[in-house]
Design a protein around this motif. Structure first.
Motif, mmCIF file in Angstrom:
data_model
loop_
_atom_site.group_PDB
_atom_site.id
_atom_site.type_symbol
_atom_site.label_atom_id
_atom_site.label_comp_id
_atom_site.label_asym_id
_atom_site.label_seq_id
_atom_site.Cartn_x
_atom_site.Cartn_y
_atom_site.Cartn_z
ATOM 1 N N PHE A 31 0.830 -1.210 0.000
ATOM 2 C CA PHE A 31 0.000 0.000 0.000
ATOM 3 C C PHE A 31 0.865 1.262 0.000
ATOM 4 O O PHE A 31 0.655 2.188 -0.779
ATOM 5 C CB PHE A 31 -0.940 0.009 1.202
ATOM 6 N N LEU A 35 1.418 4.109 -2.916
ATOM 7 C CA LEU A 35 1.254 5.526 -2.621
ATOM 8 C C LEU A 35 2.508 6.313 -2.982
ATOM 9 O O LEU A 35 2.437 7.422 -3.505
ATOM 10 C CB LEU A 35 0.926 5.703 -1.135
ATOM 11 N N TRP A 39 1.590 9.264 -5.379
ATOM 12 C CA TRP A 39 1.525 10.611 -4.806
ATOM 13 C C TRP A 39 2.324 11.642 -5.626
ATOM 14 O O TRP A 39 1.768 12.657 -6.052
ATOM 15 C CB TRP A 39 1.960 10.574 -3.333
ATOM 16 N N PHE A 42 0.685 12.615 -8.999
ATOM 17 C CA PHE A 42 -0.381 13.625 -9.049
ATOM 18 C C PHE A 42 0.222 15.013 -9.294
ATOM 19 O O PHE A 42 -0.274 15.790 -10.104
ATOM 20 C CB PHE A 42 -1.184 13.636 -7.739
ATOM 21 N N PHE A 43 1.299 15.313 -8.567
ATOM 22 C CA PHE A 43 1.946 16.618 -8.734
ATOM 23 C C PHE A 43 2.583 16.712 -10.124
ATOM 24 O O PHE A 43 2.507 17.754 -10.787
ATOM 25 C CB PHE A 43 3.010 16.820 -7.643
ATOM 26 N N TYR A 170 13.161 16.262 17.992
ATOM 27 C CA TYR A 170 11.831 16.807 17.751
ATOM 28 C C TYR A 170 10.870 15.629 17.755
ATOM 29 O O TYR A 170 10.968 14.745 16.905
ATOM 30 C CB TYR A 170 11.840 17.511 16.392
ATOM 31 N N SER A 172 7.853 15.112 16.942
ATOM 32 C CA SER A 172 7.019 14.860 15.758
ATOM 33 C C SER A 172 7.850 15.096 14.505
ATOM 34 O O SER A 172 7.492 15.884 13.640
ATOM 35 C CB SER A 172 5.817 15.779 15.775
ATOM 36 N N TRP A 174 8.383 13.435 11.866
ATOM 37 C CA TRP A 174 7.787 13.141 10.559
ATOM 38 C C TRP A 174 7.086 14.366 9.982
ATOM 39 O O TRP A 174 7.024 14.556 8.766
ATOM 40 C CB TRP A 174 6.801 11.969 10.656
ATOM 41 N N ALA A 175 6.565 15.229 10.897
ATOM 42 C CA ALA A 175 5.855 16.428 10.432
ATOM 43 C C ALA A 175 6.834 17.371 9.731
ATOM 44 O O ALA A 175 6.483 17.996 8.724
ATOM 45 C CB ALA A 175 5.186 17.130 11.614
ATOM 46 N N SER A 178 7.535 15.827 6.260
ATOM 47 C CA SER A 178 6.504 16.030 5.231
ATOM 48 C C SER A 178 6.381 17.511 4.863
ATOM 49 O O SER A 178 6.019 17.847 3.744
ATOM 50 C CB SER A 178 5.163 15.439 5.654
ATOM 51 N N LEU A 179 6.738 18.396 5.799
ATOM 52 C CA LEU A 179 6.735 19.825 5.498
ATOM 53 C C LEU A 179 7.774 20.162 4.418
ATOM 54 O O LEU A 179 7.575 21.062 3.609
ATOM 55 C CB LEU A 179 7.042 20.602 6.785
ATOM 56 N N CYS A 182 7.519 19.871 -0.506
ATOM 57 C CA CYS A 182 7.350 20.897 -1.557
ATOM 58 C C CYS A 182 8.515 21.886 -1.638
ATOM 59 O O CYS A 182 8.956 22.211 -2.743
ATOM 60 C CB CYS A 182 6.045 21.668 -1.357
ATOM 61 N N PRO A 183 9.032 22.388 -0.485
ATOM 62 C CA PRO A 183 10.119 23.365 -0.592
ATOM 63 C C PRO A 183 11.323 22.846 -1.374
ATOM 64 O O PRO A 183 11.905 23.579 -2.164
ATOM 65 C CB PRO A 183 10.507 23.636 0.867
ATOM 66 N N TRP A 185 11.306 20.472 -3.692
ATOM 67 C CA TRP A 185 10.914 20.407 -5.115
ATOM 68 C C TRP A 185 11.088 21.777 -5.764
ATOM 69 O O TRP A 185 11.565 21.888 -6.887
ATOM 70 C CB TRP A 185 9.443 19.997 -5.255
ATOM 71 N N LEU A 186 10.694 22.809 -4.997
ATOM 72 C CA LEU A 186 10.732 24.166 -5.554
ATOM 73 C C LEU A 186 12.169 24.695 -5.611
ATOM 74 O O LEU A 186 12.623 25.181 -6.645
ATOM 75 C CB LEU A 186 9.849 25.072 -4.685
ATOM 76 N N THR B 30 2.322 20.768 9.448
ATOM 77 C CA THR B 30 1.611 19.974 8.440
ATOM 78 C C THR B 30 0.371 20.672 7.880
ATOM 79 O O THR B 30 0.075 20.538 6.705
ATOM 80 C CB THR B 30 1.177 18.598 8.995
ATOM 81 N N LEU B 41 4.769 26.633 -4.642
ATOM 82 C CA LEU B 41 5.226 25.750 -5.733
ATOM 83 C C LEU B 41 4.412 26.006 -6.999
ATOM 84 O O LEU B 41 4.973 26.238 -8.075
ATOM 85 C CB LEU B 41 5.107 24.287 -5.299
#
Lengths: 264, 261
Positions: A31, A35, A39, A42-43, A170, A172, A174-175, A178-179, A182-183, A185-186, B30, B41
Motif C-alpha cells: 500500500f 502511494l 503521490w 499527481f503533482f 523533535y 514529531s 515526521w511532520a 513532510s513539510l 514541496c520546498p 521540489w521548488l 503539516t 510551488l
C-alpha cells in the motif's frame, strides 16, 4: 591482510547488506509502495498539464525530467526524518547502537534504501510522461544520465541521513519531513528554473545537492557535459554525509551519557 | 434534545479524543505551513508556464488545502476508534447515527475552514495577491462550503474504512485526484472532456470557481448557482456516507469484523 584492508572490505559489504535488507522491508508494504509511486505522480501530472497548455515542448521536457526526481525526495523526506524514532518504537535502536558497526553506516544505508525505493516513482513518472504527455525519452548521453541518477540518489539519501539525525530531538519529526517535501521540489528547480526564484533564495538552492543532480540529468539528456554538475552534487552529498556522521556521533554520545536512547 | 447533545457535546469530545495528538508541533508544520509551500510551488510553476495569474493558483491551492484535514480527519473518525478499540462501544450505543457522525464532522469542517483561510490570507501576502477587504466575507462562506463538501467525501471514505483498513492511503489518493481534476491548478477547459465531467461531481470544483469569481469582483448573488451545486454535493456526500456507514456497520456485525485491525 592488513587491518585497513579488512576494514576497506568490510564497510562496503556491511553497507550493501543493510541497504538490501531495508530495501526488502520497504518494498514489502504494497500500500505504501503504491502511494509512493502515485503521490508524486499527481503533482507531476498537474505540472505536465500546466506546461502542456503553455505549448512549450522544451518546458515539458525540462519539467518532466525534474518531476521524475520528485518521488525520490518524497520517499526520503518524511521517512528519513522519523527513521530513528521508528527504530526506537521497534526496539531496535539499542541493537543498532551497540552493533560492532559504525552507527553512521547503518543510518546512511537505511536512508539510501529509502532513496532507492524512489526509483520506482522515477520510472513510473518517465513512463507516464512518455505515454500520456508524449514526453521525449531521447537521452543523448545515456551512460552519463545513469551516473547522474546514481549520484543523485546517493546525494538525496545523504540529505535524508542529515535530516534523520538533526530532527531526532523533535518528537514529531515526521511532520518536519513532510513539510519539507514541496520546498525542496521548488528550491532544487525540479519543475521551475532556479533563475525564476527570488535572488535571496538562490544560494539555498545551490547548497542543495539535488539542484546539481537534476541539472546533470538534464545536461546528459540534452548532450552537454554533465560532469561538473555531477561532481558538485557528489561533493555536496559527501559533505552532508560528513555533517550527519559528526552530528550523529555527538547525539549518540549525549544519549548514552544521559541514558535517553530508548525514550520515546 | 438528546440528538442535539450528541451532535454538539459528543462531536466536540470525540474530536478532542481522536485528535489529542494534533498538538501545535504537528498542526503548524503539516496543516498551516505545508499548504503555503504548495501554494508557492504552483504559483512559480504557473509563472514558468505563463498560463494564469498568481491569484488563480493562490485561490485554487488554498481551497484545496481544506481537503487534507477534512479527508484525513473524517477517515480517522473510524480508523482512530478502531485503533483505540472503542469502535465497538461506539456502535453499540443506541444513539442515532446521524447526529453522532454529523457531530464528528462539524469540528472537521471548522478546522478545514481555518486551514484554508490561513492559506488564503498568508499565501496572498507571500505571493503579493491583494484580495479586497469586502471580498473576505463571501470568500469565507465559499471556503466553509468547500470544507463541508470535502468532509462529506471524507465521510464516505470513513464508511469505507469499515471494510478497507487503509483509509489514510485512500485519503492521499483522493487529495491527489482533487489536485489534478478540480481546476485547482489546471483550468477546467484544458482537461479532457471525460475528466471535466468527473470534476462536476467532485468537491472543490464549483467552490474554487466561485472563489475566483468573487476575488475578481463578482457579487455573491452571481455565484449562487455554483454555491448551490457545491452545497448539493456536500449534502449528497453526507447522505451517501451515512447510508454506507449504516450498511457496513450491519455487515461488520454479521461478519464480526468491526475491530479487525
Amino acid at each position: 591482510m592488513s587491518r585497513w584492508g579488512r576494514t576497506a572490505r568490510r564497510i562496503p559489504r556491511q553497507f550493501a547488506v543493510v541497504w538490501w535488507l531495508q530495501l526488502k522491508m520497504l518494498a514489502a508494504d504494497a500500500f505504501s509502495g503504491i502511494l509512493q509511486i502515485v503521490w508524486p505522480l499527481f503533482f507531476a501530472t498537474t505540472a505536465f498539464l500546466m506546461f502542456r497548455i503553455s505549448g512549450d515542448h522544451e518546458l515539458v521536457f525540462y519539467a518532466g525530467l525534474g518531476a521524475t526526481v520528485m518521488g525520490i525526495w518524497s520517499s526520503v523526506a518524511a521517512s528519513s526524518s522519523s527513521a530513528l524514532q521508528r527504530e526506537r518504537w521497534l526496539g531496535t535502536l539499542e541493537l543498532i547502537v551497540s552493533a560492532p558497526m559504525p552507527f553512521a553506516l547503518v543510518l546512511s544505508s537505511i536512508t539510501t534504501a529509502m532513496a532507492t525505493i524512489g526509483l520506482y516513482s522515477m520510472v513510473a513518472t518517465l513512463i507516464w510522461g512518455w505515454l500520456v504527455f508524449g514526453m521525449s525519452l531521447h537521452i543523448v548521453q545515456p551512460i552519463a544520465f545513469g551516473c547522474a541518477v546514481v549520484v543523485l540518489v546517493f546525494a538525496i539519501a545523504m540529505i535524508g541521513f542529515l535530516l534523520s539525525v538533526t530532527v531526532v530531538r523533535y518528537r514529531s519529526a515526521w511532520a518536519i519531513g513532510s513539510l519539507l517535501e514541496c520546498p525542496v521540489w521548488l528550491l532544487c528547480g525540479l519543475l521551475v528554473p532556479v533563475a525564476l526564484l527570488p535572488v535571496w533564495v538562490r544560494p539555498l538552492s545551490y547548497v542543495l545537492p539535488p539542484t546539481w543532480g537534476v541539472r546533470a540529468m538534464r545536461e546528459a539528456a540534452s548532450g552537454t557535459s554533465p560532469w561538473v554538475s555531477l561532481l558538485v552534487c557528489a561533493v555536496l552529498g559527501g559533505a552532508y554525509a560528513l555533517m550527519a556522521a559528526l552530528i550523529g556521533r555527538s547525539l549518540l554520545k549525549s544519549a548514552r551519557r544521559q541514558a535517553t536512547l530508548a525514550l520515546t | 434534545m438528546s440528538a442535539i447533545r450528541i451532535f454538539w457535546i459528543g462531536g466536540l469530545i470525540s474530536f478532542r479524543a481522536l485528535f489529542h495528538w494534533l498538538n501545535p508541533w504537528i498542526y503548524v508544520p503539516t496543516l498551516l505551513v505545508a499548504p503555503l509551500f504548495q501554494i508557492l510551488l504552483f504559483v512559480y510553476v504557473g509563472r514558468a508556464a505563463r498560463i494564469e495569474s498568481d491569484s488563480f493558483f493562490l485561490i485554487g491551492n488554498a481551497l484545496q488545502g481544506a481537503a487534507v484535514p477534512c479527508l484525513f480527519a473524517m477517515g480517522h473518525t473510524i480508523a482512530g476508534e478502531r485503533f483505540t478499540q472503542t469502535l465497538g462501544l461506539l456502535l453499540t450505543t443506541p444513539a442515532s447515527r446521524v447526529p453522532l457522525f454529523l457531530g464528528r464532522a462539524a469540528p472537521v469542517v471548522a478546522n478545514g475552514w481555518i486551514v484554508s483561510m490561513f492559506g488564503l490570507g498568508v499565501g496572498g501576502v507571500l505571493v503579493g495577491v491583494d484580495i479586497p477587504p469586502d471580498r473576505w466575507v463571501p470568500l469565507a462562506l465559499v471556503v466553509a462550503l468547500a470544507s463541508a463538501s470535502c468532509t462529506g467525501l471524507g465521510l464516505i471514505n470513513a464508511a469505507l474504512g469499515l471494510k478497507v483498513r487503509q483509509t489514510a492511503t485512500f485519503s492521499n489518493i483522493i487529495v491527489g485526484i482533487l489536485l489534478v481534476v478540480c481546476g485547482v491548478n489546471v483550468p477546467l477547459a484544458a482537461l479532457p472532456t471525460w475528466l471535466r465531467a468527473v470534476s462536476e461531481w467532485l468537491p472543490l470544483t464549483h467552490a474554487v470557481e466561485a472563489a475566483r469569481l468573487l476575488a475578481d469582483g463578482d457579487t455573491l448573488r452571481s455565484v449562487v448557482p455554483l454555491l448551490g451545486r457545491e452545497a448539493g454535493l456536500a449534502a449528497g456526500f453526507i447522505v451517501v456516507g451515512l447510508v454506507i456507514l449504516r450498511a457496513f456497520e450491519r455487515s461488520s456485525r454479521r461478519t464480526a469484523s468491526l475491530e479487525r485491525q
